[in-house]
Design a protein around this motif. Structure first.
Motif, short mmCIF file in Angstrom:
data_model
loop_
_atom_site.label_atom_id
_atom_site.label_comp_id
_atom_site.label_asym_id
_atom_site.label_seq_id
_atom_site.Cartn_x
_atom_site.Cartn_y
_atom_site.Cartn_z
N GLU A 129 36.39 -3.75 43.39
CA GLU A 129 34.93 -4.20 43.46
C GLU A 129 33.60 -4.21 42.41
OE1 GLU A 129 34.03 -5.55 45.87
OE2 GLU A 129 35.49 -5.58 46.88
N PHE A 130 33.48 -3.14 41.75
CA PHE A 130 33.00 -3.47 40.27
C PHE A 130 33.18 -4.34 39.03
CE2 PHE A 130 30.79 0.02 42.91
CZ PHE A 130 29.00 -0.38 42.35
N LEU A 131 34.39 -4.55 38.85
CA LEU A 131 35.11 -5.04 38.07
C LEU A 131 34.95 -6.53 38.49
CD1 LEU A 131 38.56 -3.67 37.37
CD2 LEU A 131 36.76 -3.98 36.07
N LYS A 132 34.90 -7.37 40.18
CA LYS A 132 34.73 -8.17 40.70
C LYS A 132 33.69 -8.70 40.30
CE LYS A 132 37.74 -7.75 44.58
NZ LYS A 132 37.75 -8.14 45.93
N MET A 133 32.23 -7.79 40.63
CA MET A 133 30.55 -7.99 40.02
C MET A 133 30.97 -7.71 38.41
SD MET A 133 28.85 -5.85 42.89
CE MET A 133 29.65 -4.38 43.08
N GLY A 134 31.87 -7.83 37.71
CA GLY A 134 31.63 -8.30 36.12
C GLY A 134 31.17 -7.55 35.60
N CYS A 135 31.04 -5.70 36.01
CA CYS A 135 30.97 -4.91 34.87
C CYS A 135 32.17 -4.65 34.57
CB CYS A 135 30.21 -3.55 36.22
SG CYS A 135 28.83 -3.66 37.58
N GLN A 191 33.87 8.55 51.48
CA GLN A 191 33.96 7.94 52.33
C GLN A 191 34.09 6.56 52.10
OE1 GLN A 191 35.49 10.27 56.14
NE2 GLN A 191 34.28 11.68 55.44
N HIS A 192 35.81 6.16 53.23
CA HIS A 192 34.74 4.16 53.12
C HIS A 192 33.94 3.82 53.40
CE1 HIS A 192 37.14 -0.01 52.52
NE2 HIS A 192 36.15 -0.10 53.52
N ALA A 193 32.81 3.96 54.42
CA ALA A 193 31.84 3.47 55.38
C ALA A 193 30.34 3.32 53.93
CB ALA A 193 31.60 3.96 55.95
N ASP A 194 30.96 4.45 53.34
CA ASP A 194 29.48 4.58 52.32
C ASP A 194 29.62 4.05 50.96
OD1 ASP A 194 28.57 6.35 53.99
OD2 ASP A 194 28.14 8.44 52.79
N ASN A 195 31.23 4.30 50.98
CA ASN A 195 31.85 3.12 49.39
C ASN A 195 31.12 1.56 49.97
OD1 ASN A 195 32.35 5.50 48.10
ND2 ASN A 195 34.68 5.41 48.51
N GLU A 196 31.47 1.04 51.42
CA GLU A 196 30.99 -0.18 51.29
C GLU A 196 29.48 -0.31 51.29
OE1 GLU A 196 33.75 -2.62 54.18
OE2 GLU A 196 33.17 -1.16 55.32
N GLU A 197 28.85 0.37 51.99
CA GLU A 197 27.44 0.12 51.15
C GLU A 197 27.34 -0.09 50.65
OE1 GLU A 197 23.37 -0.65 53.18
OE2 GLU A 197 25.72 -0.80 54.21
N LEU A 198 27.45 0.77 49.67
CA LEU A 198 27.53 1.05 48.14
C LEU A 198 27.70 -0.67 47.28
CD1 LEU A 198 25.86 2.14 45.03
CD2 LEU A 198 28.71 2.88 44.59
N VAL A 199 28.60 -0.68 47.67
CA VAL A 199 28.78 -2.17 46.84
C VAL A 199 27.86 -3.25 48.04
CG1 VAL A 199 30.94 -4.17 47.54
CG2 VAL A 199 31.67 -1.59 46.74
N ARG A 200 27.72 -3.51 49.15
CA ARG A 200 27.56 -3.94 49.86
C ARG A 200 25.63 -4.32 48.94
NH1 ARG A 200 22.86 -5.54 52.97
NH2 ARG A 200 22.26 -3.41 53.22
N GLN A 201 25.00 -3.35 48.75
CA GLN A 201 23.67 -3.29 48.22
C GLN A 201 23.70 -3.65 47.17
OE1 GLN A 201 20.76 -0.72 49.07
NE2 GLN A 201 21.61 0.30 50.93
N VAL A 202 25.01 -2.99 46.04
CA VAL A 202 25.07 -3.48 44.32
C VAL A 202 25.67 -5.07 44.24
CG1 VAL A 202 26.35 -3.58 42.37
CG2 VAL A 202 25.43 -1.13 43.83
N TRP A 203 26.20 -5.82 45.37
CA TRP A 203 26.35 -7.04 45.56
C TRP A 203 25.57 -7.48 45.14
CZ3 TRP A 203 30.76 -8.68 44.29
CH2 TRP A 203 30.74 -10.79 43.91
N ARG A 204 24.39 -7.23 46.67
CA ARG A 204 23.12 -7.78 46.72
C ARG A 204 22.28 -8.30 45.61
NH1 ARG A 204 19.24 -5.56 48.13
NH2 ARG A 204 19.04 -3.76 48.57
N ILE A 205 21.85 -7.35 45.04
CA ILE A 205 20.91 -6.82 43.93
C ILE A 205 21.97 -7.35 42.61
CG2 ILE A 205 20.54 -5.05 42.41
CD1 ILE A 205 20.42 -2.62 44.41
N LEU A 206 22.88 -7.23 42.07
CA LEU A 206 23.16 -8.54 40.85
C LEU A 206 24.30 -9.91 41.16
CD1 LEU A 206 25.75 -5.26 39.60
CD2 LEU A 206 22.70 -5.95 39.05
N ILE A 207 24.26 -9.49 42.19
CA ILE A 207 24.47 -11.21 42.06
C ILE A 207 24.63 -12.56 43.07
CG2 ILE A 207 27.20 -12.36 42.89
CD1 ILE A 207 27.48 -10.25 40.29
N GLN A 208 24.01 -12.03 43.92
CA GLN A 208 23.30 -13.20 44.89
C GLN A 208 21.75 -13.15 44.46
OE1 GLN A 208 23.75 -11.38 49.19
NE2 GLN A 208 25.23 -11.79 49.17
#
Length: 376
Positions: free
Chosen positions: A299-305, A359-376
Motif C-alpha cells: 500500500e505504501f509503494l502504491k502511494m509513491g513512498c 492487526q488488519h483493521a488498524d493497518n487498514e485505518e492507517l492506510v486510509r488516512q495516509v492515502w487521504r492526506i498524501l494523495i487526495q
C-alpha cells in the motif's frame, strides 16, 4: 534544588515519553488512539501464559533467584534444542526485559571511556545504556541507498582502535527492520575475536524472521553475547521478561553480580515458562505479521513512498520526493494515529517514518488516512 548529574543531562530524550501524555489525554476524553508508533504486536498474549497467571495458587509470592528460575532457563535451553542449538541453563541469565539485558551487558564489558561500535540508525536507548556505563558509541553508518543494510565488516574494522571493547548488532535492525546477512555477522564476530572485543547481538525481533540465530556460536566464541525477550513475539511487553546468553561463565557471573537482587518478577517467569509451550502461537504470530507487513508495504509503494526492506513487526518508509517536508506525523495525530518520526535517529532523513505492523483493521485505518492526506 539538587544539581542534576552530567550523566542525566547527557541522556537522549525519549520520543515515546513525549507522545504518552497526548495519548493519555485523548483516552481520558474517550477517544481511541491507534498506537502504530510502538513495535509491540496487538495480538492477544498466549493463552498458556495468561492461564499460568490465573492459576497461581501460592500463598506467598516470593523473590525469585537473581539469575532467574532454573525451570525457566531449562525450558529455554530445551526450546532451542528443536533448532539444533545446544545451550545449558548455566549459559542463560533472566533479566527484566531485553533492555536490562543490553544495559548490563554494557556495564559488564565496558569501562568508562571505552568505545562500542554500533551501526546507525539504531535503537535510541543504546545511547542511554552506553552513557550509563560511561562508554562512548562509535557509529558505523549504514547507507540509505543500500536500504540500511548492515555494513560490511571492513567498515567496522576501520573504526576499531585501542579503546574499542565491543560491537553491537541489532538483528533485524531497529528502526529499519533490515536483516543482517549471516556471513556478515560471523565475520564481525571474527573481527571482534582478533582484537579481544565482545560482540553483542540483540535478537529481540529475530523470531519474526527466518534468519539464523547466533546462539549456536556461543560455545565456540566466549566473546559473544546474545539477547532475547518475550516482549515482541509473545506480546508480553508488560511482564518485562528477557534473557542474556553467553558461553563465558565468568562474564555471566559479572552480569549477575551487577543485577539488582531478586530483580525479575516470579509471576513473569511463570508466564514465560507456560508461553514457551505454545509452539502454535509463535507460528500464527509470524504468519500474521508477515501477511500484514506485506500488505502495508504494497500500500505504501502504491502511494509513491520508498519502503525499506524489513523482516520485523514494523516497517520504515520515506515520503515521496514531492512531499519532502510534509508533517505526516502531525497530520495523522489529528486522526488519532500515532506513528514514529525518524527525525531523531542519526543518519535518517526527517521525511522517514516507522510504523508498527498491527492487526488488519488498524493497518487498514492507517492506510486510509495516509492515502487521504498524501494523495487526495
Amino acid at each position: 534544588m539538587p544539581e542534576i548529574s552530567q550523566r542525566a543531562e547527557l541522556m537522549p530524550a525519549s520520543p515515546i515519553r513525549k507522545l504518552v501524555p497526548l495519548a493519555e489525554a485523548a483516552r481520558s476524553r474517550g477517544i481511541r488512539i491507534y498506537h502504530l508508533n510502538i513495535g509491540q504486536p496487538d495480538l492477544p498474549s498466549p493463552q498458556t501464559g495468561l492461564a499460568a497467571l490465573k492459576k497461581i495458587d501460592r500463598k506467598v509470592l516470593e523473590y525469585s533467584p537473581s539469575d532467574g528460575y532454573r525451570s525457566l532457563r531449562e525450558k529455554l535451553a530445551g526450546y532451542y534444542q528443536q533448532y539444533q542449538i545446544k545451550l545449558s541453563p548455566e549459559e542463560i541469565i533472566v533479566t527484566t526485559g531485553g533492555s536490562e539485558a543490553v544495559l548490563f551487558a554494557f556495564m559488564s564489558c565496558l569501562n568508562p571511556g571505552d568505545e562500542i561500535i554500533v551501526p546507525e540508525p539504531a535503537y535510541a536507548n543504546y545511547m542511554a545504556f552506553a552513557i550509563s556505563a560511561g562508554a562512548v558509541i562509535r557509529p558505523v553508518v549504514s547507507s540509505i541507498e543500500q536500504g540500511f543494510a548492515l555494513p560490511d565488516v571492513a567498515e567496522f574494522e576501520k573504526l576499531i582502535n585501542e579503546r574499542t571493547r565491543g560491537i553491537l548488532i541489532c538483528n533485524p535492525n531497529n528502526p529499519t527492520g533490515s536483516l543482517a546477512e549471516p556471513g556478515t555477522v560471523a565475520a564481525t564476530l571474527e573481527a571482534c575475536s582478533r582484537v579481544g572485543a565482545v560482540l553483542v547481538v540483540d535478537e529481540c525481533f529475530l523470531p519474526f524472521t527466518d534468519g539464523p540465530s547466533c546462539k549456536g556460536l556461543l560455545q565456540e566464541y566466549p566473546n559473544l553475547i546474545v539477547l532475547r525477550a518475550f516482549t515482541k513475539l509473545y506480546a508480553m511487553a508488560g511482564l518485562r521478561l528477557g534473557y542474556l546468553m553467553t558461553g563465558d561463565l565468568s562474564l555471566l557471573h559479572a552480569v549477575a553480580q551487577q543485577l539488582p537482587e531478586w530483580n525479575v518478577s516470579s509471576i513473569a517467569q511463570r508466564a514465560g515458562i507456560s508461553a514457551l509451550q505454545d509452539t502454535e502461537y509463535e507460528k500464527r504470530t509470524r504468519q500474521l505479521i508477515e501477511k500484514e507487513r506485506r500488505y502495508l508495504i504494497q500500500e505504501f509503494l502504491k502511494m509513491g513512498c520508498t519502503v525499506f526492506p524489513s523482516e520485523a513487526d514494523y516497517i520504515t518508509f520515506r515520503l515521496p520526493q514531492e512531499k519532502t517536508g510534509f508533517l505526516l506525523k502531525e497530520r495523522l495525530l489529528e486522526g488519532k494515529i500515532l506513528i514514529r518520526s525518524c527525525a531523531n535517529y542519526r543518519n535518517m532523513p526527517p521525511d522517514c517514518y516507522r510504523i508498527a505492523v498491527k492487526q488488519h483493521a488498524d493497518n487498514e485505518e492507517l492506510v486510509r488516512q495516509v492515502w487521504r492526506i498524501l494523495i487526495q
